[in-house]
Each structure stands twice: as structure tokens, then as C-alpha cells.
Design a protein around this motif. Structure first.
Motif, PDB file in Angstrom:
ATOM      1  N   GLY A 169      18.161   4.898-112.250  1.00 54.91           N
ATOM      2  CA  GLY A 169      18.996   4.906-113.051  1.00 54.91           C
ATOM      3  C   GLY A 169      19.472   5.842-113.415  1.00 54.91           C
ATOM      4  N   LEU A 170      20.075   6.527-112.548  1.00 55.92           N
ATOM      5  CA  LEU A 170      20.782   7.970-113.113  1.00 55.92           C
ATOM      6  C   LEU A 170      22.144   7.452-112.794  1.00 55.92           C
ATOM      7  N   PRO A 171      22.496   7.742-114.134  1.00 54.35           N
ATOM      8  CA  PRO A 171      23.933   7.439-114.566  1.00 54.35           C
ATOM      9  C   PRO A 171      24.758   8.159-113.361  1.00 54.35           C
ATOM     10  N   HIS A 172      26.438   7.923-112.608  1.00 57.82           N
ATOM     11  CA  HIS A 172      26.867   7.592-111.587  1.00 57.82           C
ATOM     12  C   HIS A 172      27.874   8.218-112.155  1.00 57.82           C
ATOM     13  N   HIS A 173      28.573   9.624-112.211  1.00 60.91           N
ATOM     14  CA  HIS A 173      29.680  10.625-112.403  1.00 60.91           C
ATOM     15  C   HIS A 173      30.658  10.933-111.467  1.00 60.91           C
ATOM     16  N   PRO A 174      31.281   9.881-111.597  1.00 63.40           N
ATOM     17  CA  PRO A 174      32.127  10.274-110.739  1.00 63.40           C
ATOM     18  C   PRO A 174      33.193  11.100-109.955  1.00 63.40           C
ATOM     19  N   ASP A 175      33.160  11.595-111.588  1.00 65.45           N
ATOM     20  CA  ASP A 175      33.694  13.555-110.966  1.00 65.45           C
ATOM     21  C   ASP A 175      32.893  14.354-110.583  1.00 65.45           C
ATOM     22  N   ALA A 176      31.840  14.381-110.322  1.00 69.46           N
ATOM     23  CA  ALA A 176      30.470  14.611-109.948  1.00 69.46           C
ATOM     24  C   ALA A 176      30.550  14.962-108.049  1.00 69.46           C
ATOM     25  N   GLU A 177      31.769  14.398-107.518  1.00 74.60           N
ATOM     26  CA  GLU A 177      31.774  13.385-106.097  1.00 74.60           C
ATOM     27  C   GLU A 177      32.625  14.408-105.506  1.00 74.60           C
ATOM     28  N   ARG A 178      32.527  14.758-104.052  1.00 73.47           N
ATOM     29  CA  ARG A 178      33.869  15.472-103.255  1.00 73.47           C
ATOM     30  C   ARG A 178      33.696  14.994-101.875  1.00 73.47           C
ATOM     31  N   ALA A 179      34.864  14.854-101.379  1.00 76.21           N
ATOM     32  CA  ALA A 179      34.230  14.127-100.118  1.00 76.21           C
ATOM     33  C   ALA A 179      36.364  14.273 -99.793  1.00 76.21           C
ATOM     34  N   THR A 180      35.837  15.162 -98.392  1.00 78.81           N
ATOM     35  CA  THR A 180      37.123  16.059 -97.765  1.00 78.81           C
ATOM     36  C   THR A 180      36.930  16.369 -96.553  1.00 78.81           C
ATOM     37  N   GLU A 181      36.115  17.192 -95.702  1.00 78.16           N
ATOM     38  CA  GLU A 181      36.411  16.896 -94.348  1.00 78.16           C
ATOM     39  C   GLU A 181      34.249  17.010 -94.463  1.00 78.16           C
ATOM     40  N   PHE A 182      34.609  17.097 -93.000  1.00 82.53           N
ATOM     41  CA  PHE A 182      32.578  17.787 -92.612  1.00 82.53           C
ATOM     42  C   PHE A 182      32.481  19.169 -92.082  1.00 82.53           C
TER      43      PHE A 182
END
Lengths: 361, 361
Positions: free
Chosen positions: B211-224
DNA sequence: TTGAAAGCGCTAACAT
DNA sequence: ATGTTAGCGCTTTCAA
């Protein structure tokens, strides 16, 4: 109707193309043949999905195009760096790489050298933990070329690439002294290993050069591992609360020591500086990033691979005397000794490890 | 006068012992022979220092006793863990291990599978980064047994061992929530990789479940990688100073993120918790030790090796349908999320890496 | 240019 | 119990 059971061979191709197996072989190897023949053979080969049997080629040619790299345990970051480099060099030269972990069992190391006789690989790169008289004997009558990564007596006729641990250790200790540390403890691995012995020598020499006193009880030598480093650091700090630096014989010991320091609520590097050796991937991933001495794992891997390929390639080099090379150590200063050290790597120099996925699923 | 040039063969032995090559072969293979003959042959073999030519044996027997393990880059700790285990299993079964780095080049991965046709190794363990239609095609007509470590469509008739990244990621996020974190950011690798995609799915599902909100801008996807993790964490903290946890798609990202947190003078885990995935050797060497999800690299390596050996061994299993196994993820809680977590590993479970020397000199 | 045949080192029928 | 012989798949003389 073709497809005689197993995988396609030059015989199947010959039948299908209506030529002899000799012609097939020639075409496949780019030796002269009439355009007409070439076409027929290539067509048949493609249709059958032919792939040459490397084993048969090896038996005929006497070389497998395989190299073996033997070390104690591929889990050690130092070996990982070497394997990467060796594999790259080998591959560029058309060789495959066979990996062999000896688990630091002497008998197993010797067995690897002897197994060169089974012609499974054309040459061997060996990283022994210790050099025993048996090593010398087995090495000198090896059935194929061997390059040792490590220290070998000067008169043994085997190529070798070595690190200069003594000089490396001195670099680190000098650095600690130059940045104001005076009570520098040594956390080491077993003294009866070559690295253990040499790194201690470097430590002692540096202390002497710098006019710093040597306190025998400010030394610990157990194992080369994280837990050992942590334990040793705790003991040392219990007994000598006034220590201002840990010089550790490898990065794993150093990170273990760092944990101990943190656990005691002390700050790195303000209260205590920590330096390691090998400059493995662990060093830059740590916090604070670990000052370490790069003993040239990558370079040694590359040199060893090149020397081996030289022996295999040039027929003229075959009788050349054994060659010895030493990689020059390089101090890499980071936050664990210098609060002002940049967090990000100053130069790009092929970070190592890096950017793979976490692997699958 | 014996010593006919090259290394000893059964012919040299036969001559020396005064018997036929067949008898030599029999004795050497422990098949029946008169004690007298046995003695003569063994003696001659020993005197000549005979070592059977494995290439010739392979050509005759149709199997090389070699396995190939192909992954993108041996520098990644996850693969190191797998290699160790695969090598151990292979070795126990009398197989050698051939290592192949594909550098994440698709064409190269396909080439490895095709090269099974050259009979250089008896089987292949492949760790693809992505699965393309070409993979499927090449795999299904491979010239020998292949086990894929990764996700394969259900109808492809190839053995596979996979991790459950989705479940693993959920474990981590749930743990973060259970320990009171509410604003959990995701630091991920490329979304078009299987791990990148799945780990994100697990993150999203866990948020939804909780039940936690998802903030799309609290995600980062670049390299591993380490640097990517550090950069991403800095950006996220700039934009969302109120974040209280970083869930990172692998340990390297997590350690990079940890560095950023430290650089900003924030505390782990008090101000911000950090969790990674893979439970590589880096995790326990870090400070504070990193909470991570063990996706079973070791187990997957072992299972893959076993499956492959099964295919090679049992003639009856040969036609069995493709098998699929999934390793069960396991959360390993350490100091980066739980201040009370013991610094030393609670259980012994084969620390991994560990105790090698720093290698040479 | 092409085909026939030898042989790399070994194992396994087959014959003795 | 031992010897002779035929390949495994390929490359490479040697003749034609």
C-alpha cells in the motif's frame, strides 16, 4: 541419402559435393582449388551445417589452441583480474582458456604441471602459493611451456612474471608516514607464503628507512581474509589504543580491519588510517574508498599470457632462455588515508568488474 | 634405443616392454592382463614418464571431458561465484572447465552455442544477458547439451536454471517497509535486460502489496555499476531529500549509492537504509555490511552443472524433456538496514572469496 | 587442380 | 591372455 548418423564430417561433404575429402579439406582451409570446386564444397558444407571437429584437428596438428590458467581459487579478486586479462589476450590470439583451481593444494599444483603431458592444452600459466623443490623439479621437466606468476629462483629455466611486494609495501608505509602516521601496525597473512613474507619485509624496511620504531607486537599474521583482518584489528586496538594506522597485506584484510575500526566508533582516516594491497575491485567500492597498492594483477596477467604465446608462436624463441619480468607497483591513494582524496576515480583506467547485469532472471 | 623423438606414446611403451600396443592399452585401462605383462608395461610407462594423450582419447571416445561456461564478464562477482561452483562440480566429475567471456555481445553468445559443434567441449552452460529469437533458434539446434542460466520461454526444449528476481526484490522491499521505511527509491540497471525488468517488477509489486505509493520519479535506471549507483543516489537525494531507503538492483549499485549517502554526511541505516541484490562478496566486506538478497548464484551454478552432467552421463536421460529449476531467493539482513544486525556472519555458509593470498611475490 | 593414402595416438573388435 | 587391425576426423604428402 546423406546424413550418415552423426554430425557432418568432411566425408559427408565430400560425398555431397562429389569430390574427394582432400579437396574438401583444401577448400575449407583456403588452399588453392578450382572456383567450381570451391563453390560445390562450400555449398555442401553450408547445407550440412558443417563445423570442423577441433579434436581431430588437434590430434593431427599437435596443438589444441587451448591455454590453462591455474591458481588456488578463482574467488580471489586478484585472480579474477588476471583471468580477465589472460582470457582477453588468449582469445585475441585464437586460444581458449581452461581454468583450474588448485585450492592451494601443492600436490594439485604439481599435477597440473604434469598434466601438460596429456596435450590438453598447449601451455600453462601457473600461480603457485609457495615454491617447493618439487615445483622446481616438475617445472623444469614440464611437457610444454609454462609461465609462472610468482617468484622463482633465478637459475630455474622457466619464464616468470612477478610482483614487487616489497617495494609495494614500502610505498604504502611511506605514504602513511608522509601523511603523519607514526604508529603503524601490520596486519598480515601467513608468513610462510611468499606474499606474507615479502610484504612484511617491505613494511620493516620502510619503518627502518623512516626511522620509525618497530614494535613486534604491533604485527599480526594469520590468514588472508576479511574475518582475520577484523579480528586482528580488534586485538591490536585493544592492546595498543594509540595506533594511528593499519597497513594490511591485502584488501580483504584491510576491509576487515576497517569494519573493526568502525565498530569501535573510530573514524577513518581521521583517527586511524587504513591501507591495503592489490587494489582489487573491493578497494574502490569500500567506504571510505580504500587506499591500496596496485601490484599489477592485470599487467601480470597480460605479460604472462604474452610470454606464453611467444613461446608457442615463434619457433625461434623456443630455445631462448627463461625470461623474468617484474611489474612495478603503484600506490593508489583514496579516502581511507587521505580525507581529501576524490571519491570518484581520478583517471579512467578500466575500472574492472563494473557493469554487468546481476546475471539472469 | 627408444626415445623416438616426441613424447612417449603407447608405441614407445610397447616396444620397451616387448608387448603389443593393445596390451599396453589394456594394462593402462585396467583391463585384464597377466601380472607379468602388467608389470612390464607399468614399468616401461613409468620409466618413460608416459602421460596418455587426451586429445587422441577424445577423438576415439567422442567426448572431451570438457565443459564450457560462457558469461559476459568474469569480473562480475555473481559469475565468479558461479564459476567457482561449476568448476568444483565439474572437476569432481572428472571434467575440465573452459571459460568464455562474451562481453555481452549477442553475436558472440550465439557463436559459443554454435561452436559446440567443434566438439571442443561436451556441453555448455550459458548465461545470456537477453534472450533473442536467434538465441532460441540456435539453442534448439545446438550440437550438444546446453543448460541456460536465465529465463527461457516455456516451450523451448532446453534445460534452464533461473533466479526469481521478482520474488527476491519483493523480499528486500518488504523488509525495508517492515523496518519502517516508507519512501523507498529504486536504483536499477537497464530496463531492457531481464534482471533490470524483473527486479523492477518485484519492486512495484511490493509497493502495491504494502500500500505504498509509487513515485515514478523515485526510480533511476542506467547501468549496473558502482559509479552509476553513486550518481543515481546523488540525483535522487537532490530531488527527494526525504527518501528513507534505497533499494538497488545489485550490490554494486548499492555500494555506489552508499558512497553517495556517506558523502552527504548522512548515516546508514539511521537516515537512509540501503539494500542490494546478489549477496556478492562485496556485501559483507562493505561498511556497514550490506543487506542483500541472495539469488542463489552458487546454487544456480551447482544446479546447472549437475543438470549438464546428467545429460552427459545417463544415456536414458538423453531424451528427457527440458527441465526447469528456480532457485529460491533469500534475504540476508545486515547493518545497512538493521543497526542491530551482527557484524560477523551469523552462520557459516562458505564465505566465498576469502582466504587466498594476494597472489605471488 | 585433384584423388589416394598415410598417419596423428588411442581404443575396441576380432582373431589367435 | 595377447596380437592384429580398423577406425575416430582431419591434414598433408605424393602421384596422377
Amino acid at each position: 541419402m546423406s546424413d550418415g548418423g552423426g554430425p557432418p564430417t568432411i566425408v559427408s561433404i565430400a560425398e555431397r559435393a562429389g569430390v574427394s575429402i582432400a579437396s574438401v579439406s583444401r577448400v575449407l582451409n583456403g588452399v588453392g582449388a578450382r572456383p567450381d570446386t570451391v563453390r560445390k564444397v562450400e555449398r555442401a558444407a553450408a547445407e550440412l551445417g558443417y563445423v570442423p571437429n577441433a579434436v581431430a584437428q588437434s590430434l593431427k596438428g599437435g596443438r589444441t589452441k587451448q591455454l590453462t590458467f591455474a591458481m588456488q581459487d578463482i574467488g580471489n579478486p586478484v585472480y579474477v583480474a588476471m583471468v580477465r586479462e589472460i582470457q582477453a589476450v588468449a582469445r585475441a590470439a585464437g586460444y581458449r582458456l581452461l581454468l583450474h583451481s588448485t585450492d592451494a593444494v601443492i600436490e594439485d599444483e604439481l599435477a597440473v604441471v604434469r598434466s601438460l603431458g596429456d596435450r590438453t592444452s598447449d601451455g600453462l600459466i601457473l600461480c603457485p602459493i609457495r615454491i617447493t623443490p618439487e615445483h622446481i623439479e616438475v617445472l623444469s621437466q614440464a611437457a610444454g611451456p609454462v609461465v609462472v606468476i610468482g617468484s622463482l629462483p633465478g637459475d630455474v629455466q622457466v619464464d616468470a612474471v612477478q610482483a614487487d611486494s616489497v617495494a609495494g609495501a614500502r610505498l604504502a608505509v611511506q605514504h602513511l608516514a608522509e601523511t603523519g602516521r607514526r604508529r603503524i601496525a601490520l596486519i598480515n597473512g601467513p608468513l610462510d607464503t611468499v606474499p606474507g613474507h615479502n610484504r612484511r619485509q617491505g613494511y620493516l624496511k620502510a619503518l627502518a628507512d623512516l626511522g620509525l620504531p618497530h614494535h613486534p607486537d604491533a604485527e599480526r599474521a594469520t590468514e588472508f581474509g576479511l574475518a582475520a583482518g577484523r579480528t586482528a584489528a580488534h586485538q591490536l586496538l585493544d592492546e595498543h589504543p594509540d595506533l594511528d594506522a593499519f597497513f594490511c597485506a591485502n584488501d580483504q584484510l584491510a576491509l576487515g580491519a576497517s569494519q573493526a575500526v568502525h565498530e569501535r566508533g573510530l573514524r577513518i582516516p581521521e583517527d586511524i588510517a587504513v591501507a591495503g594491497m592489490d587494489d582489487s575491485d573491493l578497494a574502490q567500492a569500500a567506504w571510505p574508498p580504500l587506499t591500496s597498492v596496485d601490484l599489477g594483477s592485470v599487467e601480470r596477467g597480460r605479460l604472462a599470457a604474452r610470454m606464453l604465446l611467444d613461446r608457442l608462436g615463434g619457433a625461434d624463441l623456443e630455445a631462448t632462455r627463461a625470461r623474468r619480468t617484474t611489474a612495478v607497483p603503484r600506490l593508489v591513494v583514496r579516502g581511507s588515508t587521505d580525507p581529501a582524496a576524490p571519491a570518484a576515480p581520478a583517471t579512467a583506467h578500466g575500472t574492472g568488474t563494473g557493469s554487468g547485469t546481476g546475471a539472469s532472471a
